[in-house]
Design a protein around this motif. Structure first.
Motif, PDB file in Angstrom:
ATOM      1  N   LEU A   1       0.828  -1.197   0.000  1.00 44.92           N
ATOM      2  CA  LEU A   1       0.000   0.000   0.000  1.00 44.92           C
ATOM      3  C   LEU A   1       0.873   1.262   0.000  1.00 44.92           C
ATOM      4  CD1 LEU A   1      -3.220   0.472   1.974  1.00 44.92           C
ATOM      5  CD2 LEU A   1      -1.522   2.244   2.056  1.00 44.92           C
ATOM      6  N   VAL A   2       1.878   1.305   0.860  1.00 47.57           N
ATOM      7  CA  VAL A   2       2.762   2.467   0.944  1.00 47.57           C
ATOM      8  C   VAL A   2       3.557   2.626  -0.347  1.00 47.57           C
ATOM      9  CG1 VAL A   2       4.796   3.400   2.138  1.00 47.57           C
ATOM     10  CG2 VAL A   2       2.893   2.467   3.463  1.00 47.57           C
ATOM     11  N   SER A   3       4.096   1.538  -0.874  1.00 42.58           N
ATOM     12  CA  SER A   3       4.883   1.603  -2.112  1.00 42.58           C
ATOM     13  C   SER A   3       4.045   2.096  -3.287  1.00 42.58           C
ATOM     14  CB  SER A   3       5.479   0.237  -2.453  1.00 42.58           C
ATOM     15  OG  SER A   3       6.409  -0.145  -1.467  1.00 42.58           O
ATOM     16  N   LEU A   4       2.817   1.597  -3.405  1.00 37.52           N
ATOM     17  CA  LEU A   4       1.940   2.067  -4.482  1.00 37.52           C
ATOM     18  C   LEU A   4       1.610   3.545  -4.303  1.00 37.52           C
ATOM     19  CD1 LEU A   4      -0.588  -0.897  -4.834  1.00 37.52           C
ATOM     20  CD2 LEU A   4       1.168  -0.209  -6.485  1.00 37.52           C
ATOM     21  N   GLY A   5       1.350   3.946  -3.073  1.00 30.74           N
ATOM     22  CA  GLY A   5       0.999   5.334  -2.796  1.00 30.74           C
ATOM     23  C   GLY A   5       2.095   6.322  -3.118  1.00 30.74           C
TER      24      GLY A   5
ATOM     25  N   ALA B   1      -6.386   1.285  -6.298  1.00 29.10           N
ATOM     26  CA  ALA B   1      -5.631   2.529  -6.448  1.00 29.10           C
ATOM     27  C   ALA B   1      -6.336   3.423  -7.458  1.00 29.10           C
ATOM     28  CB  ALA B   1      -4.211   2.236  -6.921  1.00 29.10           C
ATOM     29  N   GLU B   2      -6.453   4.707  -7.100  1.00 27.85           N
ATOM     30  CA  GLU B   2      -6.976   5.704  -8.030  1.00 27.85           C
ATOM     31  C   GLU B   2      -5.777   6.283  -8.775  1.00 27.85           C
ATOM     32  OE1 GLU B   2      -9.593   8.640  -6.289  1.00 27.85           O
ATOM     33  OE2 GLU B   2     -10.113   7.218  -4.699  1.00 27.85           O
ATOM     34  N   LEU B   3      -5.849   6.266 -10.089  1.00 31.47           N
ATOM     35  CA  LEU B   3      -4.746   6.721 -10.926  1.00 31.47           C
ATOM     36  C   LEU B   3      -5.142   7.982 -11.680  1.00 31.47           C
ATOM     37  CD1 LEU B   3      -3.792   3.247 -12.475  1.00 31.47           C
ATOM     38  CD2 LEU B   3      -3.137   4.199 -10.261  1.00 31.47           C
ATOM     39  N   ASN B   4      -4.186   8.884 -11.824  1.00 35.21           N
ATOM     40  CA  ASN B   4      -4.424  10.137 -12.532  1.00 35.21           C
ATOM     41  C   ASN B   4      -3.134  10.479 -13.265  1.00 35.21           C
ATOM     42  OD1 ASN B   4      -4.940  12.786 -13.333  1.00 35.21           O
ATOM     43  ND2 ASN B   4      -6.147  13.203 -11.494  1.00 35.21           N
TER      44      ASN B   4
END
Length: 145
Positions: free
Chosen positions: A80-84, A103-106
């Motif tokens: 979770l932290v790495s993706l964030g 995960a929300e991606l933008n």
């Protein structure tokens, strides 16, 4: 965090560029108190940073998506932290069901989106991902009842 911190954060959530003097006036406290609380909230990690929210005109130019993630590790919080921390990930949610995280991606464009997917899939502990592009938003179309 107390009620004053929550009211301070609510003001900043509406407009993170509010001057300290304005915040102090709205909260009915001294400037020094606002500055001290802001410093404490930043140091404790409650305030992770200040950002710009794009309006509809700018947001239409970007690629938005959600990515569901299955985690293959006993320490999902590390994933979770790495993706964030990946550029382009605006939020990571824990969830239930088939997927462990969403995960929300933008991203600025499809090339950036492709790079982000590759980076996310290379995060240690990520077993599987599935992504969906968000094509159009329809505010006000949801009815309750």
């Amino acid at each position: 965090m107390d009620d004053l911190d929550r009211r301070l954060l609510a003001l900043l959530s509406e407009d993170a560029r509010l001057p300290v003097k304005t915040i102090a006036g709205r909260l009915g406290i001294a400037r020094n108190t606002v500055e001290a609380r802001l410093r404490r909230l930043r140091m404790s990690g409650v305030i992770a940073g200040f950002t710009v929210r794009l309006g509809p005109a700018a947001a239409e130019e970007r690629v938005r998506a959600v990515m569901m993630v299955s985690v293959a590790t006993k320490r999902p919080e590390e994933v979770l932290v790495s993706l964030g921390r990946l550029a382009g990930v605006s939020m990571v949610h824990t969830t239930n069901g088939r997927w462990d995280l969403i995960a929300e991606l933008n991203c600025a464009d499809l090339r950036a989106f492709d790079r982000l997917l590759a980076d996310a899939r290379n995060v240690g502990g990520v077993a599987e991902t599935e992504s969906c592009l968000l094509l159009a938003s329809h505010p006000g179309m949801v009815t309750n009842g």
